[in-house]
Design a protein around this motif. Sequence first.
Motif, PDB file in Angstrom:
ATOM      1  N   VAL A 119       0.861  -1.173   0.000  1.00 60.39           N
ATOM      2  CA  VAL A 119       0.000   0.000   0.000  1.00 60.39           C
ATOM      3  C   VAL A 119       0.897   1.222   0.000  1.00 60.39           C
ATOM      4  O   VAL A 119       1.802   1.338   0.827  1.00 60.39           O
ATOM      5  CB  VAL A 119      -0.911   0.011   1.249  1.00 60.39           C
ATOM      6  CG1 VAL A 119      -1.796   1.248   1.241  1.00 60.39           C
ATOM      7  CG2 VAL A 119      -1.752  -1.248   1.313  1.00 60.39           C
ATOM      8  N   LYS A 120       0.671   2.128  -0.954  1.00 62.05           N
ATOM      9  CA  LYS A 120       1.602   3.224  -1.182  1.00 62.05           C
ATOM     10  C   LYS A 120       0.841   4.550  -1.273  1.00 62.05           C
ATOM     11  O   LYS A 120      -0.213   4.604  -1.909  1.00 62.05           O
ATOM     12  CB  LYS A 120       2.267   2.946  -2.536  1.00 62.05           C
ATOM     13  CG  LYS A 120       3.421   3.815  -2.868  1.00 62.05           C
ATOM     14  CD  LYS A 120       3.932   3.468  -4.256  1.00 62.05           C
ATOM     15  CE  LYS A 120       5.020   4.415  -4.665  1.00 62.05           C
ATOM     16  NZ  LYS A 120       5.497   4.147  -6.024  1.00 62.05           N
ATOM     17  N   VAL A 152      11.920  10.408   6.643  1.00 57.71           N
ATOM     18  CA  VAL A 152      12.958   9.430   6.304  1.00 57.71           C
ATOM     19  C   VAL A 152      13.962  10.056   5.333  1.00 57.71           C
ATOM     20  O   VAL A 152      15.180   9.894   5.479  1.00 57.71           O
ATOM     21  CB  VAL A 152      12.325   8.152   5.707  1.00 57.71           C
ATOM     22  CG1 VAL A 152      13.391   7.229   5.149  1.00 57.71           C
ATOM     23  CG2 VAL A 152      11.493   7.422   6.746  1.00 57.71           C
ATOM     24  N   VAL A 159      11.353   9.889  -1.182  1.00 54.95           N
ATOM     25  CA  VAL A 159      11.108   8.697  -0.373  1.00 54.95           C
ATOM     26  C   VAL A 159       9.618   8.660  -0.032  1.00 54.95           C
ATOM     27  O   VAL A 159       9.041   9.668   0.363  1.00 54.95           O
ATOM     28  CB  VAL A 159      11.925   8.721   0.942  1.00 54.95           C
ATOM     29  CG1 VAL A 159      11.627   7.477   1.773  1.00 54.95           C
ATOM     30  CG2 VAL A 159      13.413   8.820   0.661  1.00 54.95           C
ATOM     31  N   ARG A 160       8.995   7.514  -0.246  1.00 58.50           N
ATOM     32  CA  ARG A 160       7.584   7.343   0.112  1.00 58.50           C
ATOM     33  C   ARG A 160       7.488   6.142   1.031  1.00 58.50           C
ATOM     34  O   ARG A 160       8.101   5.101   0.771  1.00 58.50           O
ATOM     35  CB  ARG A 160       6.717   7.047  -1.108  1.00 58.50           C
ATOM     36  CG  ARG A 160       6.959   7.904  -2.310  1.00 58.50           C
ATOM     37  CD  ARG A 160       6.379   9.258  -2.242  1.00 58.50           C
ATOM     38  NE  ARG A 160       4.933   9.282  -2.356  1.00 58.50           N
ATOM     39  CZ  ARG A 160       4.209  10.386  -2.115  1.00 58.50           C
ATOM     40  NH1 ARG A 160       4.796  11.500  -1.738  1.00 58.50           N
ATOM     41  NH2 ARG A 160       2.904  10.355  -2.244  1.00 58.50           N
ATOM     42  N   VAL A 161       6.713   6.279   2.101  1.00 55.91           N
ATOM     43  CA  VAL A 161       6.566   5.170   3.033  1.00 55.91           C
ATOM     44  C   VAL A 161       5.127   4.680   3.018  1.00 55.91           C
ATOM     45  O   VAL A 161       4.195   5.465   3.210  1.00 55.91           O
ATOM     46  CB  VAL A 161       6.969   5.578   4.464  1.00 55.91           C
ATOM     47  CG1 VAL A 161       6.752   4.417   5.429  1.00 55.91           C
ATOM     48  CG2 VAL A 161       8.423   6.016   4.501  1.00 55.91           C
ATOM     49  N   GLY A 162       4.958   3.414   2.749  1.00 59.02           N
ATOM     50  CA  GLY A 162       3.635   2.805   2.770  1.00 59.02           C
ATOM     51  C   GLY A 162       3.638   1.571   3.649  1.00 59.02           C
ATOM     52  O   GLY A 162       4.501   1.422   4.518  1.00 59.02           O
ATOM     53  N   LYS A 163       2.700   0.677   3.402  1.00 57.21           N
ATOM     54  CA  LYS A 163       2.608  -0.528   4.215  1.00 57.21           C
ATOM     55  C   LYS A 163       2.841  -1.766   3.367  1.00 57.21           C
ATOM     56  O   LYS A 163       2.490  -1.795   2.191  1.00 57.21           O
ATOM     57  CB  LYS A 163       1.199  -0.638   4.821  1.00 57.21           C
ATOM     58  CG  LYS A 163       0.959   0.270   5.997  1.00 57.21           C
ATOM     59  CD  LYS A 163      -0.502   0.247   6.422  1.00 57.21           C
ATOM     60  CE  LYS A 163      -1.349   1.020   5.444  1.00 57.21           C
ATOM     61  NZ  LYS A 163      -2.777   1.115   5.822  1.00 57.21           N
TER      62      LYS A 163
END
Lengths: 90, 90
Positions: free
Chosen positions: A10-11, A24, A39-43
């Motif tokens: 999941v983004k 981050v 930087v992208r943080v998802g699950k």
Amino acid sequence: MSQYRLEVRVKPRPGLLDPQGKAVHHSLNSLGWDGVGDVRVGKAIYIDMDAESPDAALEAVEVMCRKLLANPVTEDFEVSLVGEAEGADS
Amino acid sequence: MSQYRLEVRVKPRPGLLDPQGKAVHHSLNSLGWDGVGDVRVGKAIYIDMDAESPDAALEAVEVMCRKLLANPVTEDFEVSLVGEAEGADS
């Protein structure tokens, strides 16, 4: 009935704010990685489930994503099958 | 120097408590998905970075994981290259 392991990623959608990703990014820059751009943080969600077939498992998990796992307004998701364990227990 | 996009998947180690995964598991069960066994929730991190080569990018991100992105005591991680954009800007 076999047991399948599925991976969901999941983004955050492109263009939407991602404060965790920003944090981050800044940390990586201060640790000396100057070449890091976005930087992208998802699950990442791993689901073990019983299903009749790989296709049935994938379909079920896509419905789960739309109903529970992802926010359709702010997030994109991808589902993939990562393993199969005939008759295995969770 | 090219720009690469890397994907990091950070996952709670097997056997360690994962309260978020438990919560998702219960929610899926109450929504009617009885076939769901174990659920683990981790992070998916997408990094765009400049590097000399795909191998250099992968190596840099593995160091980032050990230093910042993953907790080596409680989490495992996997890094993969998902794309390349020659001369692209972040």
